[in-house]
Every structure is written in structure tokens, then in C-alpha cells.
Design a protein around this motif. Structure first.
Motif, PDB file in Angstrom:
ATOM      1  N   UNK A 320       0.760  -1.300  -0.001  1.00 13.73           N
ATOM      2  CA  UNK A 320      -0.037   0.050   0.227  1.00 13.73           C
ATOM      3  C   UNK A 320       0.731   1.045   0.111  1.00 13.73           C
ATOM      4  N   UNK A 321       2.082   1.267  -0.016  1.00 17.06           N
ATOM      5  CA  UNK A 321       3.280   2.268  -0.115  1.00 17.06           C
ATOM      6  C   UNK A 321       3.121   3.131   1.506  1.00 17.06           C
ATOM      7  N   UNK A 322       1.838   3.633   1.672  1.00 14.06           N
ATOM      8  CA  UNK A 322       1.970   4.205   3.077  1.00 14.06           C
ATOM      9  C   UNK A 322       1.643   3.532   4.161  1.00 14.06           C
ATOM     10  N   UNK A 323       1.371   2.366   4.148  1.00 17.03           N
ATOM     11  CA  UNK A 323       1.523   1.323   5.251  1.00 17.03           C
ATOM     12  C   UNK A 323       2.555   0.167   4.956  1.00 17.03           C
ATOM     13  N   UNK A 324       2.967  -0.615   5.838  1.00 22.04           N
ATOM     14  CA  UNK A 324       3.764  -1.650   5.673  1.00 22.04           C
ATOM     15  C   UNK A 324       3.312  -2.948   4.902  1.00 22.04           C
ATOM     16  N   UNK A 325       4.020  -3.386   4.254  1.00 22.07           N
ATOM     17  CA  UNK A 325       3.662  -4.535   3.333  1.00 22.07           C
ATOM     18  C   UNK A 325       3.144  -5.884   4.107  1.00 22.07           C
ATOM     19  N   UNK A 326       2.231  -6.443   3.314  1.00 24.96           N
ATOM     20  CA  UNK A 326       1.894  -7.764   3.982  1.00 24.96           C
ATOM     21  C   UNK A 326       1.497  -8.910   2.935  1.00 24.96           C
ATOM     22  N   UNK A 327       1.516 -10.251   3.300  1.00 25.79           N
ATOM     23  CA  UNK A 327       1.172 -11.275   2.476  1.00 25.79           C
ATOM     24  C   UNK A 327      -0.033 -12.184   2.983  1.00 25.79           C
ATOM     25  N   UNK A 353       5.009   7.920   3.577  1.00 19.56           N
ATOM     26  CA  UNK A 353       4.522   8.829   2.823  1.00 19.56           C
ATOM     27  C   UNK A 353       4.460   8.319   1.310  1.00 19.56           C
ATOM     28  N   UNK A 354       3.432   8.924   0.628  1.00 19.21           N
ATOM     29  CA  UNK A 354       3.122   8.595  -0.703  1.00 19.21           C
ATOM     30  C   UNK A 354       3.991   8.595  -1.834  1.00 19.21           C
ATOM     31  N   UNK A 355       4.174   7.904  -2.605  1.00 19.15           N
ATOM     32  CA  UNK A 355       5.166   8.109  -3.879  1.00 19.15           C
ATOM     33  C   UNK A 355       4.340   8.883  -5.175  1.00 19.15           C
ATOM     34  N   UNK A 356       4.881   9.887  -5.592  1.00 19.96           N
ATOM     35  CA  UNK A 356       4.404  10.264  -6.728  1.00 19.96           C
ATOM     36  C   UNK A 356       4.978   9.926  -8.093  1.00 19.96           C
ATOM     37  N   UNK A 357       4.227   9.638  -8.964  1.00 16.55           N
ATOM     38  CA  UNK A 357       4.940   9.265 -10.248  1.00 16.55           C
ATOM     39  C   UNK A 357       4.958  10.711 -11.095  1.00 16.55           C
ATOM     40  N   UNK A 358       5.871  10.879 -11.938  1.00 18.55           N
ATOM     41  CA  UNK A 358       6.264  12.104 -12.611  1.00 18.55           C
ATOM     42  C   UNK A 358       6.741  11.821 -13.880  1.00 18.55           C
ATOM     43  N   UNK A 359       6.760  12.486 -14.905  1.00 19.59           N
ATOM     44  CA  UNK A 359       7.484  12.254 -16.310  1.00 19.59           C
ATOM     45  C   UNK A 359       7.779  13.681 -16.503  1.00 19.59           C
ATOM     46  N   UNK A 405      10.976   1.709  -9.772  1.00 14.34           N
ATOM     47  CA  UNK A 405       9.639   1.652  -9.954  1.00 14.34           C
ATOM     48  C   UNK A 405       8.766   2.054  -8.871  1.00 14.34           C
ATOM     49  N   UNK A 406       7.442   1.902  -9.076  1.00 13.22           N
ATOM     50  CA  UNK A 406       6.515   2.412  -7.926  1.00 13.22           C
ATOM     51  C   UNK A 406       6.357   1.355  -6.690  1.00 13.22           C
ATOM     52  N   UNK A 407       6.445   1.956  -5.631  1.00 13.12           N
ATOM     53  CA  UNK A 407       5.837   1.256  -4.487  1.00 13.12           C
ATOM     54  C   UNK A 407       6.720   1.536  -3.235  1.00 13.12           C
ATOM     55  N   UNK A 409       9.377   2.237  -0.863  1.00 11.06           N
ATOM     56  CA  UNK A 409      11.094   2.008  -1.091  1.00 11.06           C
ATOM     57  C   UNK A 409      11.644   2.432   0.189  1.00 11.06           C
ATOM     58  N   UNK A 410      12.241   1.604   0.836  1.00 13.27           N
ATOM     59  CA  UNK A 410      12.855   1.992   2.224  1.00 13.27           C
ATOM     60  C   UNK A 410      13.849   3.258   2.384  1.00 13.27           C
ATOM     61  N   UNK A 411      14.498   3.330   0.950  1.00 16.19           N
ATOM     62  CA  UNK A 411      15.428   4.560   1.177  1.00 16.19           C
ATOM     63  C   UNK A 411      14.699   5.726   0.814  1.00 16.19           C
ATOM     64  N   UNK A 412      13.567   5.908   0.187  1.00 15.85           N
ATOM     65  CA  UNK A 412      12.752   6.979   0.012  1.00 15.85           C
ATOM     66  C   UNK A 412      12.072   7.326   1.390  1.00 15.85           C
ATOM     67  N   UNK A 413      11.559   6.460   1.959  1.00 17.28           N
ATOM     68  CA  UNK A 413      10.958   6.750   3.268  1.00 17.28           C
ATOM     69  C   UNK A 413      11.888   7.051   4.311  1.00 17.28           C
ATOM     70  N   UNK A 414      12.960   6.651   4.186  1.00 17.96           N
ATOM     71  CA  UNK A 414      13.893   7.231   5.221  1.00 17.96           C
ATOM     72  C   UNK A 414      14.442   8.556   4.930  1.00 17.96           C
ATOM     73  N   UNK A 415      14.831   8.802   3.720  1.00 16.01           N
ATOM     74  CA  UNK A 415      15.015  10.105   3.534  1.00 16.01           C
ATOM     75  C   UNK A 415      14.159  11.239   3.863  1.00 16.01           C
ATOM     76  N   UNK A 416      13.045  10.941   3.218  1.00 19.90           N
ATOM     77  CA  UNK A 416      11.869  11.783   3.238  1.00 19.90           C
ATOM     78  C   UNK A 416      11.503  11.838   4.831  1.00 19.90           C
ATOM     79  N   UNK A 417      11.653  10.908   5.755  1.00 25.89           N
ATOM     80  CA  UNK A 417      11.269  11.098   7.143  1.00 25.89           C
ATOM     81  C   UNK A 417      12.315  11.994   7.845  1.00 25.89           C
ATOM     82  N   UNK A 418      13.617  12.354   7.049  1.00 25.03           N
ATOM     83  CA  UNK A 418      14.700  13.046   7.618  1.00 25.03           C
ATOM     84  C   UNK A 418      14.705  14.173   7.316  1.00 25.03           C
ATOM     85  N   UNK A 419      13.602  14.538   6.252  1.00 28.38           N
ATOM     86  CA  UNK A 419      13.397  15.894   5.819  1.00 28.38           C
ATOM     87  C   UNK A 419      13.650  16.440   4.677  1.00 28.38           C
TER      88      UNK A 419
END
Length: 652
Positions: A320-327, A353-359, A405-407, A409-419
Motif C-alpha cells: 500500500x506504500x503508505x503502510x507496511x506491506x503484507x502477505x 509517505x506517498x510516492x508520486x509518479x512524474x514524467x 519502480x513504484x511502491x 521504497x525503504x530509502x525513499x521513506x528514510x530520507x523523506x522522514x529525515x526532511x
């Protein structure tokens, strides 16, 4: 803005980069068992439980050194198979664990050997075909492996080919050989003898967008992902006897990115296309009904991780991107979805945080599919533009023949959380978007490929996303090269850089590639530059950041695995030495028990601790204190501890 971001909870590094609680769920082919990866004494191992009683799980492996990251069920459901290397050297051996006795056996007990899977069967479930390079490190001989006795029988001695394809009867049918032009030749194999003349060939243009996709159960039809005569890879069915092909699917935006096959016939039931997000397309009414049900149940994307032989039960993952993944276990007959686990339950309620797709448009008119993540509270209306420009990290993928790709991303969430705003760009050369996009990168390392990244930076500034003077570049492998290129070729653009296992000298990189990559050397030369020609060697040296190390004026953090077989330690050593000789500050982390990236959680956590404090030092974002993380890892710091706030004190 800063005060608002600071009010958001700081997600602990352990929650992002420590061991997942559970991951990698699979169901046995006979449906009796469910398995997953989970920590055992803090190391990821394979666990197994009856499919009707997941709480009765028990560990099936007992690795104490490195996490197990890839495993599979034997086709006969009698054993679990996994691969493991030593210290990140990528010499993967195959191991089997008998589920009744618990006995573990190394099925490929050789030194300096890398196993590859050649073929499996739904008819002969107790054996598989494997490739082994224990005779000649450059080539994989094909062997038949009895999974229950461990017996290995030579099928074909290989002195030329990069790979093979077998049918369901475990008969070799196709041999694959990169050709001198950088393309690929495909040869039929009859009675384990490779025919002399290829029946199909590609040139360099189609080399990364054309590949065989396997046979139907009866061996009469072979599927291809094929870009011959078109830009994006289409899904084709080829009659093996006549060579006639039938188009099954194509998409002008992106390559066909995978398929779902019938468990008995092997015919394609559905296919996927991933441009900005993955889209599934069903060719079968029953599969369409299953997809419709899953889409109605999930927020975000889903993927099918495993299926029983009768295809009535699936393991399905949800991101779900904004929640932890599940099986989940999906029972197609009962129409039920039963949750197995949340991969990282400690992230429940975290400010993901949500991930935004951009071109993004490049300066010469290419469209660069990209992904943007913004810090919590920075974008109240959710339109992907913060209320005020932010410090930004340009996070560059490796490969370069790979893609973002979309989904989640631990690095995205980490760095966004750091500001930080976090931007990942599919620059030219990235795969999945057709051959024209890939081939636009030929001989453009450090030039047009780098221009795409600079164009993305300019876009982010123009859009009000990024502060011009507070942008970092960061990445691993090719992304590490891009970081070094950014700080040498465009030294004033970035405020700092983080290079993870990135090559600094393309000449020594090509000289030291693993021997089993030798069949692909012609393609590397065509795409990067041929060091065996005067012109090619000059080009490679010109595009190597090492020779411009003296131009670096911004802080640099380098992290390297000592056992890396792809980008070897001298790639980092030599640019660190050049910077030290020129009195240019550099911080260097070296992991003696890691390879091309960091597998051990303690090492990952230590790296992220140093990296986020390095970024905070230079961009002003948030960071947890380094604490004991470096001491609890195997990291050595050959240079520059004093250039990261808190690092010298943490390692004293």
C-alpha cells in the motif's frame, strides 16, 4: 516548514533497515506447507508451517553468518532449496533441506563456483537442471541434479554459451550466445548438441529487449519478449517447428514485463506492463475474476508470489506504500483472503509517505519516468509540490540496465522522514521503456546519462520542490558512479554525494569483471566504450571520475564491500587515495564481510546511521545519533571520520 517536518515522528533506522519480521512467503506446490524468511538468532532463515496452521512454524535452516535471501520449494514439495554465498562474493551454492528429516545438504559442493538454474519440470518433479562453472569459471556446464539423492549428471559441457533454455521434459532446447556485435545469437539444441547456425539473432539495439520466455508444457510453443521491428518488447508465441510467431500483447509505453502461465499447459493467462505503475491484463476469465477480487480487497498494488500446482491457492503480497506491506493466502475456491503477516509491523502507524509518479523531459526531448517522495507535513494538499522548496536527495538506481519502480521504497521513506524530498529518475539506459530509450545511452556514461540527472535536478528546482544549493546525489553501483560523476563532472551542482559500491575508473572496472560475465563483454564495450581501441580507451578514461578527482569541491561519503566481485574494492580505494593526496576531504566506510551492497542488517543500519548524519551535516536534515551502530557492525573507517558530525566520537 522545518518546524512542521520536525514535529513528525522520527522513524527508527532499525524499523527501516533491520530484519523484517517475516518476508518472502511461498506455498509448497502440493499446498500442504507455507514457508517464509524470518530471523533465527537475528539472521534471516527459512521457516515452514502447515498451510492450515501458520502458528506452528519451525525453522528449517540455521545460517548464523549471512541472511538467506533467495529460496524456493522443490517441485515435488519434499525439500526447500536456497542459495548462499560467502561474504558477498556471489559464488552462490545450492542447498537443500529435507522437510521430513530436516537434513540439510549442499547440492553443489564446489569451491569458487556459482550455480545457475537452467530448468525445472512439472513432470519430473524430483530433479532440475543446473549450470555449474566449477570446471571453467567463464562457462556453466549443464548438469541434471537429483534433488533427493544429490546426484549430479553432466548433460552438456559448455565452452561458449551464456545460457540455455529447457522444456518441461528437462531437455535442452535453446542455447544463448552473445555475438561480436553486442547482440545475441540463439541456437537450437537437439539431443544435447548445439546446432552450428543460429536460427535467430539480434544486434545491439535489441539485445536487452529480446529474450526467450519459456516453452509450453508440450514443448511445441516458445514464448518471446521481442522488440524486433518495434520499439517496446512485445509478448510473442513462436511455433517451434515452423518458426511462425503470433502476437499476444504489446504496449507502446513500456515493455511487456512478465506473465502468468497455466499450471498444466504452460500457456499465458495474463501479462503485466509497467510504465509508471504495474498493470495486469488477464487473457482468461477465471484469472480476470481473481484479479478483480484482489483489486477490490487491497489498497495499492498486489503481486502473486507463489501458486499451488492445482492453482487454487496463491500467496499474494500487497504494497500500500503508505503502510507496511503484507502477505496473504488467497483461496480461489472459497473466495477468501487470509492474512499471513505484516512484513514490518513496527512501521504500523509510522508517517510513511506517498510516492508520486512524474514524467520529466530531458533537454533533447526524452521522457524520463520518475518517482518523488516528500517529507511528512510538507505537502498538505497532496499534489506532490511542497509548500516551500526543500533540501533534496537525488537517489540514482544501479545497473544502469535496470529501472526504478513504484511502491514502498525503504530509502525513499528514510530520507523523506529525515526532511528531504527524494527523487529517483529513470535516465536513458534504464530498462523497461523500449529499446530506443536503452540505446540512447550507448557511449553516454557520464554525458547524456548524466545530463538526464541534471535535467531532473533543474526540473525539481523549477517546480519549487528543491532548494538549488541543498541537493545531494546518492546511489549504489551505477548510482555510485553517477554520484562520483556528479561531484567531478558537475562539481557545483550538488552539495554533497554518497557513493555506494560505485566504480571510479571504467578501465579497471572492465578489466576486473567476474569471469562468468565474459560472454557479455562485447555488449559492455559497445555500450560503454572499447578499451581495446585507442578511441574507446580515450573515451573510457574521459568518462572515469578518477581522473577528475582533483575537481571535487563538495563533501563525499564512500561505502564499499571488500568482497565485491562486480565493483571491486580498488574502485573505491583509488579515488579515496587520489582525494587524500590532493587534500580533499572524503569519508570512507569499508565492510570486510560484504560484497556488492550490504546484506547484514547491522551493516545496513551502521551505513544508514553514518549516511544520514553525513547528509544532516551538509544539508541540514534530521538524523538519529550514530550511537553504537558502527561499533556493532563490521565497518572500518580508513578515512574521514572527522568529516561527519558525531562519527569520530561514535568510533572512539
Amino acid at each position: 516548514m522545518t518546524a512542521s517536518i520536525d514535529a513528525a515522528p522520527l522513524i527508527p533506522r532499525d524499523a527501516l533497515f533491520g530484519n523484517p519480521t517475516k518476508t518472502g512467503a511461498q506455498i509448497s506446490p502440493d499446498g500442504r506447507w507455507i514457508s517464509w524468511l524470518a530471523p533465527r538468532d537475528d539472521v534471516l532463515n527459512v521457516w515452514m508451517a502447515p498451510s492450515g496452521d501458520p502458528d506452528a512454524a519451525k525453522p528449517m535452516t540455521a545460517d548464523t553468518e549471512r541472511p538467506i535471501r533467495e529460496y524456493m520449494w522443490a517441485p515435488d514439495s519434499r525439500s526447500i532449496l536456497y542459495i548462499q554465498d560467502k561474504g558477498g562474493d556471489e559464488n552462490f551454492l545450492l542447498y537443500g533441506v529435507d522437510i521430513e528429516s530436516g537434513k540439510e545438504t549442499c547440492l553443489t559442493p564446489f569451491e569458487e563456483t556459482r550455480v545457475m538454474l537452467v530448468g525445472g519440470s512439472d513432470t519430473y518433479k524430483d530433479r532440475i537442471l543446473v549450470g555449474l562453472n566449477n570446471r571453467d569459471a567463464r562457462f556453466h556446464d549443464v548438469h541434471l541434479l537429483d534433488l533427493n539423492t544429490g546426484a549430479l549428471s553432466l548433460v552438456l559441457e559448455n565452452n561458449a554459451y551464456a545460457g540455455f533454455l529447457a522444456d518441461d521434459d528437462l531437455q535442452l532446447r535453446l542455447a544463448i550466445l552473445p555475438n561480436a556485435d553486442g547482440g545475441t545469437d540463439y541456437f537450437k539444441v537437439v539431443d544435447n548438441v548445439v546446432e552450428e547456425t543460429p536460427f535467430k539473432s539480434t544486434d545491439i539495439d535489441d539485445a536487452l529487449t529480446t529474450s526467450p520466455g519459456g516453452f509450453t508444457r508440450d514443448g511445441k510453443t516458445m514464448y518471446w519478449m521481442d522488440s524486433d521491428g518495434r520499439n517496446t518488447a512485445a509478448l510473442l508465441a513462436m511455433d517451434w517447428e515452423t518458426g511462425a510467431t503470433t502476437l499476444i500483447a504489446e504496449d507502446d509505453r513500456a515493455d511487456i514485463g512478465g506473465s502468468l502461465r497455466h499450471k498444466d499447459s504452460g500457456e499465458v493467462l495474463a501479462y503485466a506492463v509497467t510504465y509508471l505503475k504495474r498493470e495486469w491484463h488477464a487473457l482468461d476469465d477465471g484469472i480476470q475474476a481473481a484479479f478483480d477480487f484482489l483489486e477490490s480487497q487491497f489498497e495499492g498494488e498486489f503481486g502473486i508470489a507463489s501458486r499451488t500446482d492445482d492453482d487454487r491457492k496463491w500467496i499474494v503480497g500487497n504494497d500500500p506504500v503508505v503502510k507496511p506491506s503484507a502477505s496473504y493466502v488467497y483461496d480461489r475456491d472459497a473466495g477468501t483472503l487470509t492474512k499471513l503477516y505484516t512484513t514490518r509491523p513496527e512501521l504500523e502507524g509510522a508517517p510513511l509517505q506517498p510516492m508520486h509518479t512524474r514524467e520529466i523531459s530531458s533537454r533533447d526531448g526524452l521522457t524520463l519516468p520518475s518517482y518523488l517522495t516528500l517529507p511528512p507535513t510538507s505537502d498538505p494538499d497532496g499534489n506532490g509540490v511542497p509548500e516551500a522548496p526543500l533540501p533534496m536527495v537525488l537517489f540514482v538506481h544501479g545497473g544502469p540496465w535496470a529501472r526504478d519502480g513504484y511502491g514502498y521504497n525503504g530509502h525513499h521513506q528514510w530520507l523523506a522522514n529525515r526532511g528531504y524530498a527524494v527523487l529517483s529518475v529513470n535516465f536513458r539506459g534504464s530498462t523497461g521503456f523500449g529499446k530506443d530509450f536503452i540505446n540512447a545511452a550507448n557511449l553516454e556514461w557520464g554525458r547524456k546519462m548524466h545530463d538526464d540527472l541534471i535535467d531532473a535536478v533543474d526540473w525539481a528546482v523549477d517546480q519549487g520542490i528543491a532548494q538549488r544549493d541543498k541537493i545531494a546525489i546518492m546511489g549504489g553501483s551505477y548510482g555510485g558512479y553517477a554520484t562520483l560523476a556528479g561531484l567531478t563532472f558537475t562539481p557545483e551542482v550538488f552539495a554533497c554525494g554518497v557513493d555506494i559500491v560505485g566504480p571510479s575508473n571504467l578501465e579497471t572496472l572492465l578489466e576486473s569483471i567476474p569471469p562468468y560475465w565474459e560472454p557479455m563483454v562485447a555488449q559492455f564495450h559497445t555500450r560503454m566504450g572499447n578499451p581495446n581501441t585507442e578511441e574507446g580507451l580515450a573515451l573510457i578514461k574521459e568518462r572515469s571520475p578518477l581522473y577528475k578527482a582533483g575537481d571535487i569541491v563538495k563533501p563525499l561519503l564512500i561505502a564499499q564491500g571488500a568482497n565485491d566481485p562486480r565493483v571491486k574494492q580498488p574502485e573505491s580505494d583509488q579515488i579515496v587515495d587520489a582525494m587524500k593526496q590532493a587534500d580533499i576531504p572524503v569519508t570512507y566506510l569499508l565492510y570486510p564481510d560484504e560484497g556488492h551492497g550490504f546484506a547484514k542488517p547491522a551493516n545496513n543500519i551502521a551505513f544508514s546511521a553514518v549516511a544520514e548524519n553525513f547528509l544532516a551535516t551538509n544539508l541540514g536534515g534530521r538524523a538519529e545519533p550514530i550511537g553504537d551502530t558502527v561499533k556493532e557492525s563490521t565497518a572500518e573507517i580508513p578515512a574521514g571520520a572527522q568529516f561527519v558530525d558525531g562519527l569520530a566520537e561514535a568510533t572512539a
